[in-house]
Design a protein around this motif. Structure first.
Motif, PDB file in Angstrom:
ATOM      1  N   HIS A  51       0.513  -1.141  -0.180  1.00 13.16           N
ATOM      2  CA  HIS A  51      -0.160   0.202  -0.258  1.00 13.16           C
ATOM      3  C   HIS A  51       1.308   1.577   0.610  1.00 13.16           C
ATOM      4  CE1 HIS A  51      -3.422  -2.522   0.545  1.00 13.16           C
ATOM      5  NE2 HIS A  51      -3.589  -3.250   1.369  1.00 13.16           N
ATOM      6  N   LEU A  55       0.829   3.730   5.012  1.00  5.46           N
ATOM      7  CA  LEU A  55      -0.144   4.144   6.541  1.00  5.46           C
ATOM      8  C   LEU A  55       0.993   2.551   6.986  1.00  5.46           C
ATOM      9  CD1 LEU A  55      -3.398   3.879   7.087  1.00  5.46           C
ATOM     10  CD2 LEU A  55      -1.908   2.354   8.107  1.00  5.46           C
ATOM     11  N   TYR A 114      -5.540  10.181   7.400  1.00  7.56           N
ATOM     12  CA  TYR A 114      -5.391   8.861   5.704  1.00  7.56           C
ATOM     13  C   TYR A 114      -6.445   7.154   7.701  1.00  7.56           C
ATOM     14  CZ  TYR A 114      -4.625   5.530   2.971  1.00  7.56           C
ATOM     15  OH  TYR A 114      -4.539   3.769   2.014  1.00  7.56           O
ATOM     16  N   SER A 115      -5.536   7.678   7.825  1.00  5.08           N
ATOM     17  CA  SER A 115      -5.590   6.247   8.578  1.00  5.08           C
ATOM     18  C   SER A 115      -7.074   6.365   9.959  1.00  5.08           C
ATOM     19  CB  SER A 115      -4.660   6.013  10.258  1.00  5.08           C
ATOM     20  OG  SER A 115      -5.116   4.777  10.886  1.00  5.08           O
ATOM     21  N   THR A 118      -9.658   5.642   7.068  1.00  3.26           N
ATOM     22  CA  THR A 118      -9.748   4.278   6.044  1.00  3.26           C
ATOM     23  C   THR A 118      -9.880   3.301   7.688  1.00  3.26           C
ATOM     24  OG1 THR A 118      -7.402   4.491   4.992  1.00  3.26           O
ATOM     25  CG2 THR A 118      -7.381   2.290   6.099  1.00  3.26           C
ATOM     26  N   ASP A 152      -5.478  -5.306   6.475  1.00  2.00           N
ATOM     27  CA  ASP A 152      -4.662  -5.280   4.279  1.00  2.00           C
ATOM     28  C   ASP A 152      -6.757  -4.811   3.796  1.00  2.00           C
ATOM     29  OD1 ASP A 152      -3.886  -5.270   2.603  1.00  2.00           O
ATOM     30  OD2 ASP A 152      -3.632  -7.454   2.939  1.00  2.00           O
ATOM     31  N   ILE A 155      -8.073  -1.369   3.740  1.00  2.00           N
ATOM     32  CA  ILE A 155      -6.885  -0.685   3.339  1.00  2.00           C
ATOM     33  C   ILE A 155      -7.093  -0.205   1.767  1.00  2.00           C
ATOM     34  CG2 ILE A 155      -4.359   0.866   2.984  1.00  2.00           C
ATOM     35  CD1 ILE A 155      -3.465  -0.618   5.172  1.00  2.00           C
ATOM     36  N   SER A 156      -7.694  -1.666   1.268  1.00  2.00           N
ATOM     37  CA  SER A 156      -7.540  -1.725   0.563  1.00  2.00           C
ATOM     38  C   SER A 156      -9.501  -1.122  -0.297  1.00  2.00           C
ATOM     39  CB  SER A 156      -7.457  -3.834  -0.395  1.00  2.00           C
ATOM     40  OG  SER A 156      -6.764  -3.764  -0.536  1.00  2.00           O
ATOM     41  N   SER A 158     -10.617   1.585   1.041  1.00  2.00           N
ATOM     42  CA  SER A 158     -10.262   2.658   1.602  1.00  2.00           C
ATOM     43  C   SER A 158      -9.536   3.148   0.237  1.00  2.00           C
ATOM     44  CB  SER A 158     -10.018   3.201   2.725  1.00  2.00           C
ATOM     45  OG  SER A 158      -9.225   4.051   2.609  1.00  2.00           O
ATOM     46  N   GLU A 159      -8.478   2.297  -0.630  1.00  2.00           N
ATOM     47  CA  GLU A 159      -8.088   2.512  -1.847  1.00  2.00           C
ATOM     48  C   GLU A 159      -9.349   2.824  -2.647  1.00  2.00           C
ATOM     49  OE1 GLU A 159      -3.292   1.191  -0.758  1.00  2.00           O
ATOM     50  OE2 GLU A 159      -4.613   0.438  -2.291  1.00  2.00           O
ATOM     51  N   PRO A 163     -14.474   3.037   1.953  1.00  2.00           N
ATOM     52  CA  PRO A 163     -13.235   2.626   3.031  1.00  2.00           C
ATOM     53  C   PRO A 163     -14.922   1.589   4.271  1.00  2.00           C
ATOM     54  CG  PRO A 163     -13.848   4.983   3.776  1.00  2.00           C
ATOM     55  CD  PRO A 163     -14.329   4.953   2.147  1.00  2.00           C
TER      56      PRO A 163
END
Length: 267
Positions: A51, A55, A114-115, A118, A152, A155-156, A158-159, A163
């Motif tokens: 990622h 993060l 960002y955290s 997410t 994991d 995060i994907s 959120s990308e 989220p």
């Protein structure tokens, strides 16, 4: 002289590797074996690299927070995050789970914009749901691995602009299969019980050749009758479209004055 330089170089490389390997895992309570710690560090390193190192993901175990002068696991995890200078990027975004063994309490805290985006409040609870059952069985490596794997996936999500939060589309194949199996078995059992009950009640029922015995021959007098509908009455009630009521689940992330968001509890 050459041997000393070579030994110094080897020692420097080994020290650098040790620091790098331990950068995601802080096992102060010594509950993980060396192999478990190494595997967990490698897994988190893989997640962070996949990622784009935006993060950081960290796990920590400590003997307890009370013996170190803290009054809550949340206060301790915030101090731990700051003192160890955790997080990546300009906003030092990171996710940390801390286990305090004496109090048997955990805290999942997030820091950085960002955290927080997410890992919403709902998302952090899902992280706890994945890891805490392992911790209650003293399976520390299993719990941390489940925590990392769930992080994991989140995060994907959120990308991809989705989220994990209240009302978001989320499918957990394992949970779905378990729910389908349990509901299927429960449905079969209930259906079988109902069928047996109905079948038992029908044992004394026999087919009748006529329906005469259902009619009171002394009181029945049926005359010709015609029903005519002259008009219809329709009542319509408007539905209240105001969705701003105080009740119901709400999404998002609750960030305190120190820039942290938390999800904590017992294990």
């Amino acid at each position: 002289m050459k041997k000393k330089i070579l030994l110094s170089l080897i020692l420097c490389i080994f020290t650098s590797f040790s620091v790098f390997a331990d950068s995601w895992v802080f096992d102060k309570a010594n509950v993980l074996s060396l192999s478990e710690k190494s595997a967990l560090s490698d897994r988190i390193q893989e997640i962070v690299d996949n990622h784009n190192r935006e993060l950081g993901v960290y796990v920590a175990t400590v003997p307890g927070y009370g013996s170190q002068g803290f009054y809550s696991v949340e206060d301790f995890s915030e101090a731990f995050y700051k003192n160890n200078q955790l997080g990546l990027g300009n906003s030092h975004s990171g996710l940390l789970i801390v286990l305090c063994m004496e109090e048997r309490e955990y805290d999942i805290c997030a820091y950085g914009d960002y955290s927080h985006t997410t890992f919403t409040d709902f998302g952090k609870q899902k992280l706890a749901d994945a890891a805490v059952p392992y911790f209650r069985n003293n399976n520390w490596a299993g719990g941390f691995t489940a925590f990392a794997n769930k992080a994991d996936k989140m995060i994907s999500m959120s990308e991809q602009g989705n989220p994990l939060d209240v009302g978001s589309v989320y499918f957990d194949l394992k949970v779905m299969l378990q729910a389908l199996i349990i509901s299927g078995i429960a449905g079969l059992i209930i259906g079988l019980i109902v069928t047996l009950i109905l079948r038992g009640k029908m044992n004394n029922v026999k087919a009748a050749k006529s329906a005469n015995h259902y009619v009171d021959q002394n009181n029945v007098a049926i005359a010709s009758r015609i029903d005519r509908f002259t008009h219809n009455v329709v009542t319509r009630t408007p539905i209240n479209q105001n969705n701003n009521s105080g009740g119901g689940a709400r999404g998002g992330t609750s960030v305190n004055g120190g820039g942290f968001s938390h999800s904590s509890g017992k294990f």
